[in-house]
Motif scaffolding. Structure first.
Motif, short mmCIF file in Angstrom:
data_model
loop_
_atom_site.label_atom_id
_atom_site.label_comp_id
_atom_site.label_asym_id
_atom_site.label_seq_id
_atom_site.Cartn_x
_atom_site.Cartn_y
_atom_site.Cartn_z
N GLU A 94 0.83 -1.21 0.00
CA GLU A 94 0.00 0.00 0.00
C GLU A 94 0.86 1.26 0.00
O GLU A 94 0.61 2.20 -0.76
N ASN A 95 1.89 1.28 0.83
CA ASN A 95 2.79 2.44 0.87
C ASN A 95 3.51 2.63 -0.46
O ASN A 95 3.71 3.76 -0.93
N SER A 96 3.90 1.52 -1.06
CA SER A 96 4.59 1.58 -2.35
C SER A 96 3.66 2.11 -3.43
O SER A 96 4.07 2.94 -4.27
N PHE A 97 2.42 1.65 -3.45
CA PHE A 97 1.45 2.16 -4.42
C PHE A 97 1.23 3.66 -4.21
O PHE A 97 1.15 4.44 -5.17
N ASP A 98 1.12 4.07 -2.96
CA ASP A 98 0.95 5.50 -2.66
C ASP A 98 2.13 6.31 -3.20
O ASP A 98 1.94 7.37 -3.82
N ASN A 104 9.92 -3.11 -7.47
CA ASN A 104 11.01 -2.57 -8.29
C ASN A 104 10.68 -2.64 -9.77
O ASN A 104 10.89 -1.68 -10.53
N CYS A 105 10.12 -3.77 -10.21
CA CYS A 105 9.76 -3.93 -11.62
C CYS A 105 8.56 -3.05 -11.99
O CYS A 105 8.50 -2.49 -13.09
N LEU A 106 7.60 -2.93 -11.06
CA LEU A 106 6.45 -2.06 -11.31
C LEU A 106 6.91 -0.61 -11.42
O LEU A 106 6.41 0.15 -12.28
N THR A 107 7.86 -0.21 -10.60
CA THR A 107 8.39 1.15 -10.67
C THR A 107 9.03 1.41 -12.03
O THR A 107 8.86 2.48 -12.62
N GLU A 108 9.76 0.42 -12.53
CA GLU A 108 10.37 0.54 -13.87
C GLU A 108 9.28 0.76 -14.92
O GLU A 108 9.40 1.63 -15.79
N PHE A 109 8.21 -0.04 -14.85
CA PHE A 109 7.13 0.09 -15.83
C PHE A 109 6.47 1.45 -15.74
O PHE A 109 6.21 2.09 -16.77
N MET A 110 6.19 1.91 -14.53
CA MET A 110 5.52 3.21 -14.36
C MET A 110 6.37 4.33 -14.93
O MET A 110 5.85 5.31 -15.49
N GLY A 111 7.71 4.21 -14.82
CA GLY A 111 8.60 5.21 -15.39
C GLY A 111 8.53 5.25 -16.90
O GLY A 111 8.76 6.30 -17.52
N LYS A 112 8.18 4.14 -17.52
CA LYS A 112 8.12 4.07 -18.98
C LYS A 112 6.84 4.67 -19.55
O LYS A 112 6.80 5.08 -20.71
N ILE A 113 5.75 4.73 -18.75
CA ILE A 113 4.48 5.21 -19.29
C ILE A 113 4.17 6.65 -18.87
O ILE A 113 3.15 7.21 -19.29
N LYS A 114 5.03 7.24 -18.05
CA LYS A 114 4.79 8.63 -17.62
C LYS A 114 5.41 9.61 -18.60
O LYS A 114 6.38 9.32 -19.26
#
Length: 368
Positions: free
Chosen positions: A289-293, A358-368
């Motif tokens: 939850e904290n990571s999603f926030d 960590n992998c989700l963070t990588e993906f989010m960086g690619k779509i922003k």
């Protein structure tokens, strides 16, 4: 002349679970032990050491199991303070859901359940040829007042999931009790509590205590989640002795194998393992939850061992799912639950969750 299949089968899509580890390994060539499966709400901590030790000694493979489930039913009776005549065991709690439907439904019947509710409710309804009555959710949660408004003379069965899968939402105990008091007592209410063990003590169900009051209530429980016995397929139902007797009339002989019965029984003898798993689940859920926030990702507050989170569009959700697959991480798309922009992640171990984030963070960086 060709075989004439049942017409109601035309509208059924087979249930598709989370991708197996073996399948992803075959597809992308990653060794199985390098793949993280966070797709099927399984227990990442495995099974009780007590159960594991007993399984290693099992040697009665040539014998049929006890079709009555005598020892397991008596253990369930003792632990949950139920009469043995109030209990039936099933090949997973899915078996209980299907058996409940089969004892009350025909093709003129209606079945009520929520939007975004467990897919099996619709599957068993369609398989019998009954009519689905889906109640729109409110903030991804059950609208019990909406359920009551949908009751007709044809309503024979109501499914209620608490907590609900895949949204993770929880119905307050008093609201649920008030709802049961308003449902006509000729309608069977199935209360699916597969994720009960993950709730805080003050949130835990009182439903077993309600059985003497509500003769039309059936509670289904699972040993697949908190107890870690998903591969063995074992669950149970609790209801009035009249309902249980009818289910036993149509229950398949030997529907729960010997190993599953033994493992479930011993699991109830090591509740500390279950409690510790639930504690770790709460800890790791907070981490996710904290990571999603921190990532600005919206999610549905969950009371289970999973979280459904939004990628804002079905395109992003599909892209994220595929990206993570190629990293060796399996999540669960939930477009079939009318939530195409969401993915559901099962709460794993600390290490698994960190790799996922960590992998989700990588993906989010690619779509922003």
């Amino acid at each position: 002349m060709t075989i004439q299949f049942l017409k109601n089968l035309d509208n059924i899509e087979p249930y598709v679970g989370g991708m197996p580890i073996e399948e992803l390994s075959r597809k992308i060539g990653i060794p199985e032990d390098k793949i993280i499966k966070l797709a099927s709400n399984e227990n990442p901590y495995g099974i009780s050491p007590v159960v594991k030790k007993a399984l290693a000694k099992f040697n009665d493979y040539e014998l049929y199991p006890d079709g009555s489930g005598y020892k397991l039913i008596h253990k369930i009776s003792e632990y949950f303070e139920l009469e043995t005549s109030q209990i039936v065991i099933g090949n997973g709690s899915n078996d209980i859901l299907e058996l409940a439907a089969r004892v009350v439904l025909d093709q003129d019947s209606e079945v009520i359940f929520s939007e975004h509710a467990f897919a099996v409710y619709g599957l068993v309804t369609k398989a019998i040829g009954a009519r689905e009555v889906t109640v729109p959710a409110i903030d991804y949660a059950h609208d019990l007042d909406g359920f009551l408004k949908k009751i007709t003379s044809k309503t024979k069965l109501i499914f209620v999931a608490n907590p609900n899968n895949p949204t993770g939402t929880l119905i307050d105990k008093l609201l649920l009790l008030n709802f049961l008091e308003k449902v006509p007592d000729h309608i069977l209410v199935v209360l699916d509590e597969a994720y009960e063990e993950y709730l805080d003590v003050n949130q835990r169900s009182d439903s077993f205590k309600w059985l003497n009051k509500f003769k039309n209530l059936l509670i289904s429980r699972s040993f697949s989640k908190a107890y870690g016995l998903a591969s063995l397929r074992v669950g149970f139902g609790a209801a009035s002795k009249e309902i249980i007797a009818k289910i036993n009339q149509i229950r398949q002989p030997f529907n729960v194998n010997s190993i599953a019965q033994m493992a479930a029984l011993l699991s109830l003898s090591d509740i500390e393992f279950v409690k510790e798993g639930a504690r770790k689940n709460r800890e790791q859920k907070k981490y996710l939850e904290n990571s999603f926030d921190n990532l600005g990702i919206e999610y549905i507050k969950s009371y289970g061992n999973f979280i459904s989170f939004s990628l804002k569009s079905d395109e992003n959700a599909r892209g994220c799912y595929d990206y993570l697959l190629n990293k060796g991480i399996i999540l669960r798309p939930i477009a079939n639950y009318s939530m195409p922009e969401f993915l559901r992640v099962s709460i794993g171990t600390e290490d698994e969750n960190k790799i996922f984030i960590n992998c989700l963070t990588e993906f989010m960086g690619k779509i922003k």
